[in-house]
Design a protein around this motif. Structure first.
Motif, short mmCIF file in Angstrom:
data_model
loop_
_atom_site.label_atom_id
_atom_site.label_comp_id
_atom_site.label_asym_id
_atom_site.label_seq_id
_atom_site.Cartn_x
_atom_site.Cartn_y
_atom_site.Cartn_z
N ILE A 199 -7.97 21.93 -4.64
CA ILE A 199 -7.10 22.62 -5.60
C ILE A 199 -5.99 23.43 -4.93
CG2 ILE A 199 -8.74 24.50 -6.05
CD1 ILE A 199 -7.22 23.75 -9.09
N VAL A 200 -6.27 24.07 -3.79
CA VAL A 200 -5.19 24.90 -3.22
C VAL A 200 -4.18 24.10 -2.41
CG1 VAL A 200 -6.64 26.98 -3.14
CG2 VAL A 200 -6.32 25.66 -1.06
N SER A 201 -4.53 22.91 -2.01
CA SER A 201 -3.59 22.17 -1.15
C SER A 201 -3.41 20.70 -1.54
CB SER A 201 -4.07 22.29 0.30
OG SER A 201 -3.35 21.43 1.14
N LEU A 203 -4.24 18.80 -4.30
CA LEU A 203 -3.64 18.54 -5.62
C LEU A 203 -2.17 18.97 -5.68
CD1 LEU A 203 -3.88 17.53 -8.53
CD2 LEU A 203 -4.82 19.76 -9.16
N PRO A 204 -1.81 20.17 -5.21
CA PRO A 204 -0.38 20.52 -5.18
C PRO A 204 0.47 19.49 -4.44
CG PRO A 204 -1.67 22.49 -4.80
CD PRO A 204 -2.65 21.35 -4.84
N HIS A 205 -0.03 18.96 -3.34
CA HIS A 205 0.74 17.92 -2.63
C HIS A 205 0.81 16.64 -3.46
CE1 HIS A 205 0.63 20.54 0.91
NE2 HIS A 205 1.62 19.78 1.37
N LEU A 206 -0.30 16.24 -4.04
CA LEU A 206 -0.28 15.02 -4.86
C LEU A 206 0.73 15.19 -6.01
CD1 LEU A 206 -3.19 12.77 -5.95
CD2 LEU A 206 -1.59 13.58 -7.67
N ILE A 207 0.74 16.35 -6.62
CA ILE A 207 1.67 16.62 -7.72
C ILE A 207 3.11 16.59 -7.24
CG2 ILE A 207 2.48 18.44 -9.26
CD1 ILE A 207 -0.48 19.24 -9.63
N ALA A 208 3.35 17.21 -6.10
CA ALA A 208 4.72 17.25 -5.57
C ALA A 208 5.21 15.84 -5.23
CB ALA A 208 4.78 18.15 -4.34
N LEU A 259 -10.67 15.60 -4.99
CA LEU A 259 -9.28 15.50 -5.43
C LEU A 259 -9.19 14.87 -6.81
CD1 LEU A 259 -6.25 15.75 -4.94
CD2 LEU A 259 -6.32 13.59 -3.68
N LEU A 260 -9.94 13.79 -7.03
CA LEU A 260 -9.89 13.13 -8.34
C LEU A 260 -10.47 14.03 -9.43
CD1 LEU A 260 -10.79 9.42 -7.44
CD2 LEU A 260 -8.55 10.36 -8.08
N MET A 262 -10.30 17.35 -9.47
CA MET A 262 -9.28 18.36 -9.78
C MET A 262 -8.09 17.73 -10.50
SD MET A 262 -10.43 21.27 -9.07
CE MET A 262 -11.80 21.93 -8.13
N LEU A 263 -7.71 16.53 -10.08
CA LEU A 263 -6.61 15.83 -10.75
C LEU A 263 -6.97 15.58 -12.21
CD1 LEU A 263 -3.89 14.31 -10.78
CD2 LEU A 263 -5.09 12.28 -9.95
N PHE A 266 -6.63 18.79 -14.09
CA PHE A 266 -5.22 19.15 -14.20
C PHE A 266 -4.53 18.30 -15.27
CE2 PHE A 266 -0.92 17.82 -13.03
CZ PHE A 266 -0.26 19.03 -13.17
N THR B 210 0.42 24.91 -15.57
CA THR B 210 -0.81 24.16 -15.78
C THR B 210 -1.76 24.27 -14.59
OG1 THR B 210 0.31 22.58 -17.23
CG2 THR B 210 -1.78 21.88 -16.28
N ILE B 211 -1.28 24.04 -13.38
CA ILE B 211 -2.21 24.07 -12.25
C ILE B 211 -2.79 25.47 -12.07
CG2 ILE B 211 -0.46 24.37 -10.42
CD1 ILE B 211 -2.22 22.62 -8.64
N THR B 214 -5.44 25.69 -14.67
CA THR B 214 -6.58 24.88 -14.23
C THR B 214 -7.42 25.68 -13.23
OG1 THR B 214 -5.26 22.86 -14.47
CG2 THR B 214 -7.26 22.68 -13.15
N PHE B 229 -7.95 31.61 -0.29
CA PHE B 229 -7.38 30.59 0.60
C PHE B 229 -6.16 29.90 -0.02
CE2 PHE B 229 -12.05 30.58 1.53
CZ PHE B 229 -11.97 31.20 2.76
N GLY B 232 -2.10 27.04 0.76
CA GLY B 232 -1.76 25.65 1.07
C GLY B 232 -0.89 24.87 0.11
N GLY B 233 0.10 25.48 -0.51
CA GLY B 233 0.92 24.73 -1.47
C GLY B 233 0.77 25.35 -2.84
N PHE B 234 -0.48 25.67 -3.16
CA PHE B 234 -0.79 26.32 -4.44
C PHE B 234 0.01 27.61 -4.63
CE2 PHE B 234 -3.58 29.15 -6.96
CZ PHE B 234 -3.65 28.40 -8.11
N PHE B 237 3.32 27.27 -6.15
CA PHE B 237 3.27 27.01 -7.58
C PHE B 237 3.06 28.31 -8.36
CE2 PHE B 237 2.39 22.29 -8.18
CZ PHE B 237 2.84 21.94 -6.92
N PHE B 266 5.56 11.56 -15.81
CA PHE B 266 4.88 12.20 -14.68
C PHE B 266 3.38 11.95 -14.73
CE2 PHE B 266 2.31 15.89 -13.50
CZ PHE B 266 2.54 15.92 -12.12
N LEU B 273 -1.22 7.23 -9.05
CA LEU B 273 -1.53 7.68 -7.68
C LEU B 273 -3.02 7.99 -7.58
CD1 LEU B 273 -0.53 8.27 -4.88
CD2 LEU B 273 0.44 10.43 -5.67
#
Ligand SMILES: NC(=O)c1ccc[n+]([C@@H]2O[C@H](COP(=O)([O-])OP(=O)(O)OC[C@H]3O[C@@H](n4cnc5c(N)ncnc54)[C@H](OP(=O)(O)O)[C@@H]3O)[C@@H](O)[C@H]2O)c1
Ligand SMILES: NC(=O)c1ccc[n+]([C@@H]2O[C@H](COP(=O)([O-])OP(=O)(O)OC[C@H]3O[C@@H](n4cnc5c(N)ncnc54)[C@H](OP(=O)(O)O)[C@@H]3O)[C@@H](O)[C@H]2O)c1
Lengths: 305, 305
Positions: A199-201, A203-208, A259-260, A262-263, A266, B210-211, B214, B229, B232-234, B237, B266, B273
């Motif tokens: 969730i902290v890294s 998913l944000p990358h996948l979203i970006a 990841l899946l 959290m995705l 989300f 949203t994230i 979540t 933590f 990392g990208g979060f 956001f 999106f 993905l």
């Protein structure tokens, strides 16, 4: 700690006699730079990488005492070996180096996933060699040996995920390495680690990556205008999305489950917010926005924002 | 332009004799600060807002010549009126001020949606009053009169969406106002505007809210660790998600169609993905990541990153 004890000359004894970094991109070269600057991390620093170009560059930058093409040779006689390569490459590299690891050596890593590292390295680990997986929660969107810098880990957490039977001394040594890099060290289990970074890294990358590719799919004319007027939030996403494709492909594939999960959450939440927009549910929208702000306040209170 | 001609004293003639800002938060107070600093935007600057607290603060900060509680009174005699309030409040405020607008006055705004502004303001517009909708593509996650600063608009685009029959002189005057704020001015139609901001700004905000929500829904223990933590990208956001709930609720509800269209695309792309992650389709994942990088490179080439 004994490792901190100053020698007769007043300089503390190096943590490792011979430390070998496998891979020397953003993270590996940052460790190398800290090691060169401090002198108390490795008496001899050995570096190996995949391509000749990277090895040449490491020599030019003077990042190591020994630059070695062959990973198997590089680890010979090393009391510390750190994987600084994409997590998808671990199993293959470990198969090549395992027969050459010195008895009592500590194998560690910096990979962004930890369950996969335990899965891939443990079966190949020679008896008497210690595995201490680690993950510095620090990075940028740049990669390669020129991208690293000695301050990268300062004030950032490094997570250790030792196994149940890990040698406490080996764990302490890797913890001390990260403290000398300026990091705060935390210990947790691989499953919890992978859930949190999902969730902290991840998913944000996948979203970006996704929103950028959504934009890339727009009709040419709209896309031109999107690039022109990108200043409104989108630009921040493109920065994250500039990260290395191989590294992130490997991260996604090696933290699949968390990841899946959290995705999935989300996307459910995005659908719910979209539904509220469609039906004009102002209160619901405000409530979700306010929760986002709450999280932000939580970060600020914890000095993480 | 005639408006640029210096007066006998060498100071250029102000664009407006009496300019009234309705709302004085981040955007309104930034315009006020530019007007105060330059002196060639308004001879007299009138400001009105909803709450006494904001009006008091505007007086303390010395942001206006006249601070007026009653919006209807505030617009009296003004040759320029700029809405700087959430777009959901336009219709109600316009109904109150319309009878008091001076003949020949120019009404403009800074709202983040433009189709809704045309829809809400046009029917209430008195004969002889000119409407020139505008949107400065500049902002931060902060709000209120203390959040503004005179440099906010420098080097940023401002989009004008004049109507088919708009008075060219009125359009030129608003364009010049934004140039004096340091902005680059572009003209486009409201539908195109709303489509572009849906992807460059509104969808990124919806995703960020949203994230964060979540994350807020996670079990307490995990949430604590997420906050700890967050680096990392979060964290990036959460910054976007710190923006004002009323403003964003109004933006979402007033750009419903374009936003839902982009959200739909999106989510499809995120699902695709996610599916590739589930089935281990490494090539697909890399391809999508590379498209994201392409967009980033496009921005860098256009000096927008
Ligand atoms: N970037 C971040 O933000 C970040 C943060 C925390 C942790 N991490 C983790 O740190 C590790 C390294 O990431 P990085 O950002 O430093 O990557 P990077 O800058 O792209 O560097 C990767 C290094 O690994 C080598 N390498 C790549 N594939 C290899 C293979 N199949 N066999 C042998 N060597 C290989 C490369 O050698 P060549 O140059 O010769 O190809 C290069 O030296 C990854 O596991 C990543 O998950 C990254
Ligand atoms: N923030 C951004 O990044 C950004 C960027 C571009 C455009 N915009 C647009 O600019 C406009 C203003 O945004 P902002 O960020 O400046 O907002 P803000 O800082 O929250 O300020 C809003 C102002 O509007 C007043 N107001 C709010 N509701 C009102 C109502 N129902 N009737 C009368 N006045 C009301 C407030 O008065 P009180 O303080 O007295 O409540 C305050 O002065 C919005 O339309 C927004 O879409 C924002």
């Amino acid at each position: 700690m004994a490792a901190d004890a100053p020698t007769a000359q007043g300089a503390p004894e190096p943590l490792f006699q011979r430390l070998c970094l496998i891979g020397v991109g953003l993270i590996g070269s940052s460790i190398a730079r800290v090691a060169r600057a401090r002198g108390d991390i490795a008496r001899t620093l050995v570096v190996t990488a995949r391509s000749q170009a990277t090895l040449d560059r490491v020599r030019e930058l003077g990042l190591a005492d020994v630059v070695e093409e062959d990973a198997a040779k590089a680890v010979e006689g090393a009391d510390g070996v750190i994987f600084c390569i994409p997590v998808g490459a671990y199993a293959e590299v470990m198969a090549r180096i395992a027969p050459h690891l010195a008895p009592g050596a500590i194998v560690s890593d910096v990979g962004s996933t930890k369950g996969s590292v335990v899965r891939d390295l443990t079966p190949l680990l020679p008896k008497g060699v210690h595995l201490v997986p680690a993950h510095p929660m620090a990075g940028t969107e740049h990669s390669g040996p020129d991208a690293g810098f000695a301050e990268l880990f300062e004030g950032r957490y490094t997570m250790l995920t030792p196994l149940a039977g890990s040698d406490p001394q080996a764990v302490q040594k890797i913890a001390e390495l990260w403290r000398r890099c300026g990091s705060m060290v935390e210990t947790l289990d691989p499953v919890t680690h992978d859930k949190i970074v999902a969730i902290v890294s991840h998913l944000p990358h996948l979203i970006a990556f996704t929103i950028c590719s959504t934009a890339d799919d727009l009709a040419e004319e709209t896309k031109e205008q999107v690039l022109k007027f990108a200043a409104g939030g989108f630009r921040d996403f493109t920065r994250i999305a500039a990260s290395d494709p191989t590294m992130w492909r490997d991260v996604f594939l090696n933290n699949r489950e968390a990841l899946l999960e959290m995705l999935g959450r989300f996307v459910e939440d995005a659908h719910a917010l979209g539904r509220a927009v469609r039906w004009g549910q102002a209160d619901y929208i405000e409530d979700r926005i306010n929760r986002g702000r709450k999280i932000r306040r939580g970060l600020i209170e914890r000095h993480q924002a």
